[in-house]
Write an enzyme that holds these catalytic residues in place. Sequence first.
Site, PDB file in Angstrom:
ATOM      1  N   SER A   1       3.428  -0.256   6.216  1.00 10.86           N
ATOM      2  CA  SER A   1       2.887  -1.619   6.250  1.00 10.86           C
ATOM      3  C   SER A   1       3.884  -2.648   5.751  1.00 10.86           C
ATOM      4  O   SER A   1       3.702  -3.847   5.962  1.00 10.86           O
ATOM      5  CB  SER A   1       1.569  -1.714   5.492  1.00 10.86           C
ATOM      6  OG  SER A   1       1.772  -1.635   4.105  1.00 10.86           O
TER       7      SER A   1
ATOM      8  N   THR B   1      -1.477   0.508   2.868  1.00  5.65           N
ATOM      9  CA  THR B   1      -2.168  -0.272   1.847  1.00  5.65           C
ATOM     10  C   THR B   1      -1.265  -1.284   1.139  1.00  5.65           C
ATOM     11  O   THR B   1      -1.766  -2.193   0.482  1.00  5.65           O
ATOM     12  CB  THR B   1      -2.785   0.657   0.783  1.00  5.65           C
ATOM     13  OG1 THR B   1      -1.737   1.465   0.236  1.00  5.65           O
ATOM     14  CG2 THR B   1      -3.872   1.524   1.374  1.00  5.65           C
ATOM     15  N   ASP B   2       0.049  -1.124   1.288  1.00  2.00           N
ATOM     16  CA  ASP B   2       0.941  -1.972   0.483  1.00  2.00           C
ATOM     17  C   ASP B   2       0.787  -3.463   0.776  1.00  2.00           C
ATOM     18  O   ASP B   2       0.885  -4.291  -0.131  1.00  2.00           O
ATOM     19  CB  ASP B   2       2.409  -1.576   0.712  1.00  2.00           C
ATOM     20  CG  ASP B   2       2.735  -0.246   0.064  1.00  2.00           C
ATOM     21  OD1 ASP B   2       1.948   0.220  -0.781  1.00  2.00           O
ATOM     22  OD2 ASP B   2       3.785   0.331   0.397  1.00  2.00           O
TER      23      ASP B   2
ATOM     24  N   THR C   1      -0.159   5.139   5.325  1.00  2.00           N
ATOM     25  CA  THR C   1      -0.400   6.450   4.718  1.00  2.00           C
ATOM     26  C   THR C   1      -1.575   7.184   5.364  1.00  2.00           C
ATOM     27  O   THR C   1      -1.560   8.414   5.489  1.00  2.00           O
ATOM     28  CB  THR C   1      -0.655   6.262   3.205  1.00  2.00           C
ATOM     29  OG1 THR C   1       0.548   5.756   2.621  1.00  2.00           O
ATOM     30  CG2 THR C   1      -1.044   7.552   2.521  1.00  2.00           C
TER      31      THR C   1
HETATM   32  N1  GLU Z   1       2.301   3.005   1.447  1.00  2.00           N
HETATM   33  C1  GLU Z   1       2.943   2.727   2.655  1.00  2.00           C
HETATM   34  C2  GLU Z   1       2.272   1.583   3.429  1.00  2.00           C
HETATM   35  O1  GLU Z   1       1.657   0.723   2.877  1.00  2.00           O
HETATM   36  C3  GLU Z   1       3.020   3.913   3.533  1.00  2.00           C
HETATM   37  C4  GLU Z   1       4.355   4.016   4.103  1.00  2.00           C
HETATM   38  C5  GLU Z   1       4.394   4.859   5.374  1.00  2.00           C
HETATM   39  O2  GLU Z   1       3.362   5.084   5.973  1.00  2.00           O
HETATM   40  O3  GLU Z   1       5.501   5.235   5.732  1.00  2.00           O
HETATM   41  O4  GLU Z   1       2.372   1.511   4.608  1.00  2.00           O
END
Ligand code: GLU
Length: 327
Positions: free
Chosen positions: A54, A86-87, A11
């Site tokens: 992620s 962050t996931d 993100t």
């Molecule tokens: N919240 C998502 C992550 O942890 C972001 C997804 C994205 O960047 O497409 O990566």
Amino acid sequence: MSVALFTLGGTIAMAGHTVDGVRRLTGADLTAAVPGLADLGRPIDVQDVEAVASANLTLAKMLDVVDAASKAISNGATGIVVTQGTDTLEETAFVVDQVWPHSHPFVLTGAMRNPTLAGHDGPANLLAAARVACSPAARDLGALVVLNDEIHAARWVRKTHSTSTATFASPNAGSIGQVVEGQVRILTRPARQDGVPGRAEPADLDATRVALYTVTLDDDGLLLDGLADTHQGLVVAAYGVGHVPSALAPVLGALAERIPVVLTSRTGGGSVLRHTYKSVGSESDLLGRGLIDGGFLDPYKARVLLRLLLATGEGHDEIIAAFAQHH
Ligand code: GLU
């Protein structure tokens, strides 16, 4: 001395959509957007590794980043910053913590609001992470997660909210420090633990499947049938202090005779117990059937640790000893 910045997407770098997909910022874009970064007095050496959500990161990829970061330290970098989604950050940070051999800070950060939104938190998080990466006070602390001006130890940090900028928290111990008026303040210094010895090779990681099974109400355990034929390890996210329905106890005991089975709590805080309850399916019953006490480790980190240990060829006693560090 520079700070080495490795970017992995997420993100913090998600600048909207194009007809073909997602528009991702590069490391140069990210650093250019941070007021105050130049005042750090350290050049930022950027390596764009990949730009992904992620959810698509892997253990092998993180080990590659650690190798590249080690090279940067050998070449004189004072510390490391990784930007990513962050996931999976609570898991990737723990991977790094298990294998990072240096005293230099290895800081992971990200953002909850993407750059197209008001109040994008990426620049502040990147600046705080870079400050921590440069700080002598942050040495010998292993992998750190820095967001929202809080500094968390990788072994304790959790993503606790789906959208809040204050999502990262360490429920069992609290943050170990904060960035205040641009200064890095370390409030408590947890001793480093033994990491995973040896290097897990990609082929060994591929061949090492560790399942995570969350126990739920009225659970018939059908998914556990034949699991030891397809998986080399299992983490059980049990109720409360480490309890499962009575009918699952012999199933888990039989699995524990074939593969390591680690007992953790699905609650998100606290440790599993050892000897308070005695009924079938209780913590003492399960430990008596050969399950391994996961202590304070949450199920996700327990899965990371078990997979790394198995992929590096550690035996049952070494696995028990590695988890015992988290009791
Ligand atoms: N919240 C998502 C992550 O942890 C972001 C997804 C994205 O960047 O497409 O990566």
